[in-house]
Design a protein around this motif. Structure first.
Motif, mmCIF file in Angstrom:
data_model
loop_
_atom_site.group_PDB
_atom_site.id
_atom_site.type_symbol
_atom_site.label_atom_id
_atom_site.label_comp_id
_atom_site.label_asym_id
_atom_site.label_seq_id
_atom_site.Cartn_x
_atom_site.Cartn_y
_atom_site.Cartn_z
ATOM 1 N N GLY A 120 -16.956 22.717 3.449
ATOM 2 C CA GLY A 120 -17.380 24.096 3.570
ATOM 3 C C GLY A 120 -16.805 24.838 4.745
ATOM 4 O O GLY A 120 -15.584 24.914 4.928
ATOM 5 N N GLU A 121 -17.678 25.397 5.578
ATOM 6 C CA GLU A 121 -17.282 26.266 6.684
ATOM 7 C C GLU A 121 -16.387 25.568 7.701
ATOM 8 O O GLU A 121 -15.638 26.225 8.423
ATOM 9 C CB GLU A 121 -18.524 26.817 7.381
ATOM 10 C CG GLU A 121 -19.423 27.671 6.501
ATOM 11 C CD GLU A 121 -18.830 29.041 6.235
ATOM 12 O OE1 GLU A 121 -17.841 29.405 6.907
ATOM 13 O OE2 GLU A 121 -19.363 29.748 5.350
ATOM 14 N N GLN A 122 -16.463 24.244 7.788
ATOM 15 C CA GLN A 122 -15.626 23.535 8.760
ATOM 16 C C GLN A 122 -14.142 23.781 8.519
ATOM 17 O O GLN A 122 -13.336 23.738 9.447
ATOM 18 C CB GLN A 122 -15.905 22.029 8.697
ATOM 19 C CG GLN A 122 -17.342 21.629 8.999
ATOM 20 C CD GLN A 122 -17.546 20.134 8.821
ATOM 21 O OE1 GLN A 122 -16.761 19.315 9.314
ATOM 22 N NE2 GLN A 122 -18.589 19.758 8.099
ATOM 23 N N LEU A 123 -13.776 24.019 7.266
ATOM 24 C CA LEU A 123 -12.365 24.175 6.934
ATOM 25 C C LEU A 123 -11.784 25.503 7.404
ATOM 26 O O LEU A 123 -10.579 25.620 7.584
ATOM 27 C CB LEU A 123 -12.176 24.053 5.420
ATOM 28 C CG LEU A 123 -12.510 22.689 4.805
ATOM 29 C CD1 LEU A 123 -12.380 22.746 3.295
ATOM 30 C CD2 LEU A 123 -11.605 21.604 5.375
ATOM 31 N N ALA A 124 -12.638 26.507 7.590
ATOM 32 C CA ALA A 124 -12.130 27.823 7.987
ATOM 33 C C ALA A 124 -11.423 27.765 9.329
ATOM 34 O O ALA A 124 -10.390 28.414 9.536
ATOM 35 C CB ALA A 124 -13.275 28.832 8.023
ATOM 36 N N ASP A 125 -11.943 26.982 10.271
ATOM 37 C CA ASP A 125 -11.293 26.835 11.572
ATOM 38 C C ASP A 125 -10.108 25.883 11.501
ATOM 39 O O ASP A 125 -9.104 26.076 12.185
ATOM 40 C CB ASP A 125 -12.301 26.328 12.605
ATOM 41 C CG ASP A 125 -13.374 27.359 12.926
ATOM 42 O OD1 ASP A 125 -13.082 28.560 12.817
ATOM 43 O OD2 ASP A 125 -14.493 26.951 13.267
ATOM 44 N N LEU A 126 -10.235 24.849 10.684
ATOM 45 C CA LEU A 126 -9.179 23.838 10.594
ATOM 46 C C LEU A 126 -7.937 24.373 9.896
ATOM 47 O O LEU A 126 -6.807 24.033 10.271
ATOM 48 C CB LEU A 126 -9.712 22.611 9.843
ATOM 49 C CG LEU A 126 -8.730 21.461 9.602
ATOM 50 C CD1 LEU A 126 -8.293 20.838 10.927
ATOM 51 C CD2 LEU A 126 -9.360 20.404 8.699
ATOM 52 N N LEU A 127 -8.133 25.232 8.881
ATOM 53 C CA LEU A 127 -7.008 25.713 8.070
ATOM 54 C C LEU A 127 -7.043 27.234 7.975
ATOM 55 O O LEU A 127 -7.367 27.817 6.924
ATOM 56 C CB LEU A 127 -7.089 25.095 6.668
ATOM 57 C CG LEU A 127 -6.919 23.574 6.585
ATOM 58 C CD1 LEU A 127 -7.362 23.060 5.222
ATOM 59 C CD2 LEU A 127 -5.474 23.180 6.871
ATOM 60 N N PRO A 128 -6.697 27.931 9.056
ATOM 61 C CA PRO A 128 -6.719 29.394 9.029
ATOM 62 C C PRO A 128 -5.673 29.988 8.089
ATOM 63 O O PRO A 128 -5.736 31.182 7.774
ATOM 64 C CB PRO A 128 -6.434 29.767 10.488
ATOM 65 C CG PRO A 128 -5.690 28.596 11.050
ATOM 66 C CD PRO A 128 -6.273 27.395 10.368
ATOM 67 N N GLU A 129 -4.716 29.186 7.642
ATOM 68 C CA GLU A 129 -3.702 29.676 6.709
ATOM 69 C C GLU A 129 -4.312 30.049 5.359
ATOM 70 O O GLU A 129 -3.737 30.822 4.593
ATOM 71 C CB GLU A 129 -2.638 28.595 6.473
ATOM 72 C CG GLU A 129 -1.901 28.144 7.718
ATOM 73 C CD GLU A 129 -2.578 26.958 8.392
ATOM 74 O OE1 GLU A 129 -1.925 26.299 9.210
ATOM 75 O OE2 GLU A 129 -3.764 26.694 8.088
ATOM 76 N N VAL A 130 -5.468 29.465 5.059
ATOM 77 C CA VAL A 130 -6.105 29.662 3.759
ATOM 78 C C VAL A 130 -6.874 30.979 3.749
ATOM 79 O O VAL A 130 -7.507 31.359 4.737
ATOM 80 C CB VAL A 130 -7.039 28.483 3.440
ATOM 81 C CG1 VAL A 130 -7.776 28.701 2.125
ATOM 82 C CG2 VAL A 130 -6.238 27.173 3.382
ATOM 83 N N ASP A 131 -6.835 31.668 2.617
ATOM 84 C CA ASP A 131 -7.578 32.920 2.471
ATOM 85 C C ASP A 131 -8.958 32.704 1.862
ATOM 86 O O ASP A 131 -9.926 33.357 2.247
ATOM 87 C CB ASP A 131 -6.790 33.889 1.589
ATOM 88 C CG ASP A 131 -5.444 34.234 2.201
ATOM 89 O OD1 ASP A 131 -5.418 34.814 3.296
ATOM 90 O OD2 ASP A 131 -4.412 33.891 1.592
ATOM 91 N N LEU A 132 -9.034 31.774 0.901
ATOM 92 C CA LEU A 132 -10.285 31.605 0.162
ATOM 93 C C LEU A 132 -10.509 30.134 -0.158
ATOM 94 O O LEU A 132 -9.641 29.476 -0.720
ATOM 95 C CB LEU A 132 -10.234 32.425 -1.141
ATOM 96 C CG LEU A 132 -11.395 32.281 -2.120
ATOM 97 C CD1 LEU A 132 -12.697 32.762 -1.493
ATOM 98 C CD2 LEU A 132 -11.096 33.049 -3.411
ATOM 99 N N PHE A 133 -11.675 29.626 0.225
ATOM 100 C CA PHE A 133 -12.100 28.276 -0.141
ATOM 101 C C PHE A 133 -13.151 28.396 -1.243
ATOM 102 O O PHE A 133 -14.145 29.120 -1.085
ATOM 103 C CB PHE A 133 -12.699 27.536 1.054
ATOM 104 C CG PHE A 133 -11.715 27.214 2.139
ATOM 105 C CD1 PHE A 133 -10.897 26.104 2.048
ATOM 106 C CD2 PHE A 133 -11.612 28.028 3.260
ATOM 107 C CE1 PHE A 133 -9.988 25.799 3.050
ATOM 108 C CE2 PHE A 133 -10.709 27.732 4.271
ATOM 109 C CZ PHE A 133 -9.891 26.617 4.165
ATOM 110 N N VAL A 134 -12.960 27.667 -2.343
ATOM 111 C CA VAL A 134 -13.884 27.725 -3.478
ATOM 112 C C VAL A 134 -14.316 26.305 -3.825
ATOM 113 O O VAL A 134 -13.488 25.479 -4.200
ATOM 114 C CB VAL A 134 -13.237 28.391 -4.709
ATOM 115 C CG1 VAL A 134 -14.228 28.432 -5.873
ATOM 116 C CG2 VAL A 134 -12.754 29.792 -4.369
#
Length: 463
Positions: A88-102
């Motif tokens: 979940g939210e942990q990935l937003a900091d780890l992979l800022p290249e991504v626009d949308l996690f589903v």
């Protein structure tokens, strides 16, 4: 480039692939156009796996690889599947290249989520942070939904259920996929009929536990009845079972398997280990004696059956004696297909906190040793097929000249097993052919096409 173009790469198991195929179908129904070249896509989708560490590393590597195509403004990089469902939210900091996690819980809502994300980014005054849309893991496909097949050669996976009610101490699947939930039999029959109408000749039934199918809907295992329903579908020639839990293989199921004309003489039966103490500790039934009896019963009641299983070496508490017992089991039962995995402690699972962890170097050594043993067994079993003729499903050409083809008999499952390297002219992907086996290794076999009219009645059964 048109903003409605998209490309997809899919990692992980066949169940994950089915989710991706439905996502592709839903996007196409919403007006998007699938392209094969990610450099030509406005939306880049990476369908991820998060089952073990190696799968997570492969997923992250694929994400970073596809991020290179985000050079033009307006492109979206979407990460879907089990990795965002787990972290979940942990990935937003780890992979800022991504626009949308589903997460996989919202797989059926991808078109809407993409529209929302485009709107959010258009209204943002500064660079927008990744959006995380996970939801509870409760998605289940339906036959009425659009789907784009990505499998070659007349084969399709059919997800008969999702989720898992088992609580194996080493496994994260219940967290990723939720509780066990089956699809209605009539919905599955409708889907298989539609697939056959599109040229599919082999369906591979998948779930986290296929033999528990129907328990939640019908209050009893209903896989035998589903198989009997599929038996009646005209044009369907092969049905294959993967992921059968050993505790739910019933006498009724064996009766149906033995009588079936379409069910491949093949069963995937993950055992994970044979030491009773280890199995009890990780929350699985059985043991060496029980599994021996089960396998002998399967072979006696379903002649010609090829068995596939998986074992995990280096589980917490696995002594040299327990590992030796596993090797003895392999020597004694001589299983046709075996996958060997080194235990990978998963954060948040009970087994990861067990005190008697086996050192990684010993896990790796035991895996190499078990694989070497099984390769020798598989080589001998395959060698016994040299000189026989078998009916095979042609998947596609192996070279540009149409002289060497990839094919499978009923005793090889797609993607997880070896194949037949078939020599011949004029063969067609998705069609059946006769093959004479002329050479064999531990995984793949070499065969020559035998001129013969394609006929289901010509299938050779081992007995």
């Amino acid at each position: 480039m048109p903003e409605n173009t998209f490309a997809v790469t899919c990692l992980g198991c066949p169940k994950n692939r089915v989710d991706a195929e439905y996502m592709i179908g839903l996007l196409e129904a919403a007006g998007y156009q699938l392209v094969q070249d990610p450099s030509a896509a406005a939306v880049l989708i990476v369908q991820t796996c998060a089952f073990i560490d190696q799968a997570q590393e492969e997923s992250i590597a694929a994400i970073l690889d596809w991020a290179q195509w985000k050079k033009e403004e307006g492109r979206l990089l979407v990460v879907s599947g089990c990795l965002p469902q787990r972290y979940g939210e942990q990935l937003a900091d780890l992979l800022p290249e991504v626009d949308l996690f589903v997460g996989n819980g919202l797989a059926g809502e991808l078109p809407r989520l993409l529209a929302e994300e485009r709107s959010r980014r258009a209204g943002a005054r500064a660079a927008a942070a990744p959006a995380v849309r996970v939801g509870a893991p409760g998605y289940l496909p339906e036959a009425s939904l659009p789907r784009r097949l990505t499998t070659p050669g007349g084969t399709a996976y059919v997800k008969i259920a999702d989720g898992c009610n088992h609580r194996c101490a080493y496994c994260v699947v219940p967290r990723l996929r939720g509780p066990y939930r089956s699809r209605p039999r009539e919905d599955l029959v409708q889907e298989v009929k539609a697939l056959v109408g599109c040229g599919v000749r082999e369906v591979v039934l998948v779930a986290q536990d296929t033999t528990s199918y129907g328990i939640d809907l019908y209050r009893r295992p209903a896989l035998p009845e589903l198989l009997e329903d599929l038996e009646e579908i005209e044009g369907l020639e092969w049905v294959r079972l993967l992921y059968a839990h050993p505790s739910t293989v019933t006498p009724r199921l064996l009766q149906v398997m033995a009588a079936s004309r379409k069910l491949c003489r093949y069963l995937d039966l993950p055992l994970q280990h044979v030491d009773e103490a280890i199995l009890r500790r990780i929350g699985r039934p059985g043991g060496r004696e029980a599994y021996r009896d089960l396998i002998q019963s399967l072979r006696a009641q379903v002649p010609g059956l090829a068995l596939r299983t998986t074992f995990i070496v280096g589980l917490p508490g696995e002594t040299e004696a327990a590992f030796a017992s596993l090797l003895d089991f392999l020597r004694e039962l001589r299983l046709e297909r075996v996958g060997i995995f080194a235990y990978s402690p998963q954060e948040g699972t009970p087994a990861a906190d067990f005190p008697d962890q086996v050192p990684p170097r010993i896990r790796r050594r035991r895996r190499r040793q078990a694989l070497a043993l099984q390769q020798g067994i598989a080589r001998e079993l395959n060698a016994a097929r040299v000189g026989t003729e078998e009916r095979v499903l042609v998947e596609g050409p192996l070279d540009g000249r149409g002289l060497r083809w990839r094919a499978r008999s009923q005793w090889e499952a797609p993607e997880v097993d070896g194949c037949l390297i078939l020599r011949g002219k004029g063969l067609q992907p998705g069609r059946f052919a006769r093959a004479r086996i002329i050479a064999a290794g531990p995984y793949d076999l070499v065969a020559e096409a035998v001129p013969e009219e394609e006929s289901p009645a010509s299938e050779r059964r081992r007995g």
